[in-house]
Structures are given as C-alpha cells and as structure tokens.
Scaffold this active site. Structure first.
Site, short mmCIF file in Angstrom:
data_model
loop_
_atom_site.label_atom_id
_atom_site.label_comp_id
_atom_site.label_asym_id
_atom_site.label_seq_id
_atom_site.Cartn_x
_atom_site.Cartn_y
_atom_site.Cartn_z
N ALA A 24 16.98 -28.41 77.37
CA ALA A 24 17.50 -27.46 76.40
C ALA A 24 16.38 -27.07 75.43
O ALA A 24 15.84 -27.91 74.71
CB ALA A 24 18.66 -28.08 75.63
N TYR A 76 27.59 -26.98 72.30
CA TYR A 76 26.59 -26.26 71.54
C TYR A 76 27.08 -24.83 71.25
O TYR A 76 28.20 -24.47 71.60
CB TYR A 76 25.25 -26.31 72.27
CG TYR A 76 24.76 -27.74 72.44
CD1 TYR A 76 24.59 -28.58 71.33
CD2 TYR A 76 24.53 -28.29 73.69
CE1 TYR A 76 24.19 -29.90 71.46
CE2 TYR A 76 24.13 -29.62 73.84
CZ TYR A 76 23.96 -30.42 72.72
OH TYR A 76 23.57 -31.72 72.85
N ARG A 116 24.99 -22.66 82.31
CA ARG A 116 25.63 -23.98 82.41
C ARG A 116 26.87 -23.93 81.54
O ARG A 116 26.82 -23.47 80.39
CB ARG A 116 24.70 -25.09 81.94
CG ARG A 116 25.20 -26.46 82.42
CD ARG A 116 24.25 -27.58 82.07
NE ARG A 116 24.40 -28.69 83.01
CZ ARG A 116 23.84 -29.88 82.83
NH1 ARG A 116 23.10 -30.12 81.76
NH2 ARG A 116 24.00 -30.84 83.73
N ARG A 126 20.18 -38.34 85.10
CA ARG A 126 19.82 -39.74 84.92
C ARG A 126 19.36 -40.38 86.24
O ARG A 126 18.42 -41.18 86.26
CB ARG A 126 21.02 -40.51 84.37
CG ARG A 126 21.39 -40.13 82.95
CD ARG A 126 22.67 -40.85 82.53
NE ARG A 126 23.03 -40.58 81.15
CZ ARG A 126 23.78 -39.56 80.76
NH1 ARG A 126 24.24 -38.69 81.65
NH2 ARG A 126 24.08 -39.38 79.49
N LEU A 160 27.36 -37.74 87.89
CA LEU A 160 27.52 -38.94 88.71
C LEU A 160 27.42 -38.65 90.20
O LEU A 160 28.19 -39.15 91.02
CB LEU A 160 28.85 -39.64 88.37
CG LEU A 160 28.91 -40.31 86.98
CD1 LEU A 160 30.24 -40.99 86.77
CD2 LEU A 160 27.76 -41.29 86.80
N PRO A 217 18.48 -30.19 83.33
CA PRO A 217 17.74 -30.29 82.07
C PRO A 217 18.14 -31.53 81.29
O PRO A 217 19.32 -31.86 81.20
CB PRO A 217 18.14 -29.01 81.32
CG PRO A 217 19.42 -28.58 81.96
CD PRO A 217 19.39 -29.04 83.38
N GLN A 234 16.12 -23.92 80.33
CA GLN A 234 17.46 -23.77 79.76
C GLN A 234 17.30 -23.35 78.30
O GLN A 234 16.80 -24.12 77.47
CB GLN A 234 18.23 -25.08 79.84
CG GLN A 234 19.68 -24.96 79.35
CD GLN A 234 20.37 -26.30 79.24
OE1 GLN A 234 20.04 -27.10 78.36
NE2 GLN A 234 21.34 -26.54 80.10
#
Length: 371
Positions: A57, A183, A231, A325, A302, A23, A100
């Site tokens: 999210a 969060y 998550r 990404r 990554l 997400p 999510q």
C-alpha cells in the site's frame, strides 16, 4: 498441465503464471521514500518465480499514510527512491511489478504494528489529523477524523491520479487501487463509516460514487494498455455493513469502466467484525463475483498449499491466487508449487544449480555446466 502455471492476460500485461504476491506493508519508509529495506525485501520476492509482485500500500499523500513510516508516491524524492528499487528488479528478474495506490482514511496517523499500532494522539509531532468520508472514528476511543469536503474530495482524487502518473514514469506494469481493509475508499463504500448526506453518501450508488471517480481518474491518467484493477473487501463481516451483493454491484460498475480484475479480500472497516477464518475462507467471494459479473478475480486469504491453489484456479473459482504471509515465510513458494504440480518456473541462472535431482525440468531455460 497445471492451470496455476498457465499465462494470464490483464489488459496488455501477460503474466507467465497465476501466482500473485499480495501487497504487504513494511512500515520501513522515510518520509514516504523507499529505503534499503525495500531494495532487499522486494528484490528478494522478485526472485520467487511468481507471475506478479504488487508493491505494498503506497500512499498518495503524506496524510494518506497509515503510519509515518509508510511508503508513498507523492513526491519527486519518493519517485526517485522507488525508481532505484524498480531498476534493480528489472535488471535481475522478469517478474511483472504493480503498485497498490492507497489512502488510509480514518486509519491514518497510527503507530507501526510493532509499536502497538494505536492511533497517534493529537498534538504528537509524529501524527496528523486523519481524513475520512465522515467525522466518525474507527473505534470510540480514537480521535475523530476530519470529514472531506468537496475541495478535499477533488484533492484526493487528483492525488491518486498524480501517483498513477508517477507509477507510469517508473515503468510499472499495473496499478491496484486499494478499496479494502477499512481504508479511505472502503470507508466511502461502507455505511458503517460513511454517514454523509450529500451525493457521496446514503444509497449504494452514492457510496460508490467517489471510489468510482477515483478509478476513472487513475484510468484516464495511465496508458490504455496498462491494467488498473482494485482490491476490495467483499464483506465487512458486520450486519448492516458492506456485503457481497454490494461488491457484485461495484464489480459491474468497474467492469464497465475498464477494470482489469478484482482482488477479493474482506473486512477491516470495523472492530466489530466477526470473521469465520479457515483455509481459503475468502475464495467463495471471488468465485461469486467472477460468476456474476465475468470480471477476472484474484483470490486471497489462507491460501498456503500448491494443491489448494491449483484447485482454486482449475475449478474456476478465481483466475489467480495471491499469497502474502505464506510468501514471506516461504519466498520460493512458486518453485515448490511448480515441483509439486509438474510445471516449470522462471529462476535466476545464479540459482539453477539448486534444482533438485528429482525435478530436473523445474527451471525454465536451464542450461548449466558445473565445473
């Protein structure tokens, strides 16, 4: 045979491969409702060949948003707008789609990243008073959030369940609960953010209590076969904060409650974090949680190369890998991975003619005659 392209079972949901699109917030909604940007963005990613697409999210209330432009699933208008996007995806892609569900907690009422990302000051008509486990701001320069009382906890729990029921009506395939990145539900877990002295603060069991209550409420609100997973930030990267042993304890509790998997990230709860970045830097957390608990894990962070992703799954470090990404930069990454690993991938027939000559068996089900 590539392990990355083997099917994966999550509850009643069977994924054709183990590539997950993580997400990614778009900060492009209007009053919580998806816009044409979401139709283009998610539709684009749905053609990637990945096994699972997780929608960004998605706030369970207006106060649960990170920014005024966050996606939400708390109103009929939100549900209709997201339903339009889901319908378009279903019409043109076999990809599994999850959402999510999230609450920003004390990181709410912030500007979009390209507008600086700072907290919106009190009194600004675009902002609101954030809510959190304790009246402790994310950074000393920010306005303190309002500490949730018993009624507030019940309200937030019910908002998560209500959003989950909307997700079921939309025909989504799964739900991920956001317990990471500083969060609200992560704030309850971390002693850096949770300073409560009641039944929801102090000991590890107490700090886990409210996130587990939310999980139970969501699990009860959806059909038995619909997978619900979380998550988590495996560590705060701050001494005295939430850490890997805590995450293992949480994973055991969640597994006992029917959690389908743990999507393992890290950090986000404190500006004091010191993260040791490097390729696959969070994979050891996913590996340890999987080994200690038997709960399926999704590794993220990554992971950029097909051979790297294949090694993670083939060696048993995780059951799946998530890309964020890297998928934005290369939205056909699963095609490239399949070509490099000698596997097949689903692709829309409108794109079959793009199959490279050196990878003539890349697209599953291809049958294309060129006039």
């Amino acid at each position: 045979m590539s392990r990355l392209f083997e099917p994966l079972q999550l509850g009643a949901l069977r994924l054709p491969n183990r590539i997950v699109i993580a997400p990614m917030c778009q900060y492009s909604a209007e009053e919580g409702s998806a816009t044409d940007w979401h139709l283009i963005h998610l539709g684009h990613l749905a053609l990637s060949g990945a096994g699972l697409l997780i929608i960004e999210a998605t706030a369970v209330s207006p106060t649960a948003r990170i920014s005024p432009a966050d996606l939400g699933l708390y109103s009929d208008a939100n549900e209709r707008a997201l339903g339009r996007v889901i319908a378009a995806i279903r019409a043109h892609s076999p990809i599994a789609v999850a959402v999510q569900l999230a609450h920003a907690g004390r990181k709410g009422s912030s500007r979009a990243p390209w507008d600086g990302g700072a907290q919106i000051p009190p009194g600004d008509p675009d902002g609101w008073i954030a809510e959190a486990p304790s009246a402790v701001p994310h950074s000393p320069a920010e306005h303190a959030p309002a500490a949730l009382d018993a009624a507030g906890l019940a309200r937030v729990r019910d908002q998560f369940a209500g959003a989950a029921r909307r997700a079921v009506r939309l025909g989504l395939d799964g739900i991920e609960l956001h317990l990471a990145h500083g969060y609200l539900l992560h704030e309850f877990l971390s002693p850096l953010a949770n300073h409560r002295t009641d039944a929801h603060g102090g000991s590890l069991q107490n700090r886990m209590r409210f996130p587990l209550e939310v999980f139970d409420a969501v699990r009860a609100a959806v059909p038995a076969g619909m997978p619900v997973w979380v998550r988590v930030s495996a560590t705060d990267w701050v001494p005295g904060g939430w850490d890997l042993p805590d995450s293992i304890a949480l994973a055991r509790e969640l597994k006992a409650r029917g959690c389908a998997a743990m999507h393992v990230s890290s950090g986000g709860v404190s500006p004091q974090q010191k993260i040791a970045l490097g390729p696959g830097y969070q994979v050891p957390f996913a590996e340890r949680i999987r080994a200690e608990t038997g709960l399926p894990t999704v590794a993220v962070g990554l992971i950029t190369e097909p051979a790297q992703a294949e090694a993670i799954v083939a060696s048993g470090q995780a059951d799946a890998v998530a890309l964020a990404r890297a998928m934005l930069y290369d939205p056909r990454w699963p095609w490239r991975a399949a070509a490099e690993l000698g596997a097949q991938v689903q692709a829309p027939r409108q794109y079959w003619r793009s199959q490279p000559r050196e990878h003539k068996d890349l697209f599953a089900g291809l049958a294309f005659g060129q006039r």
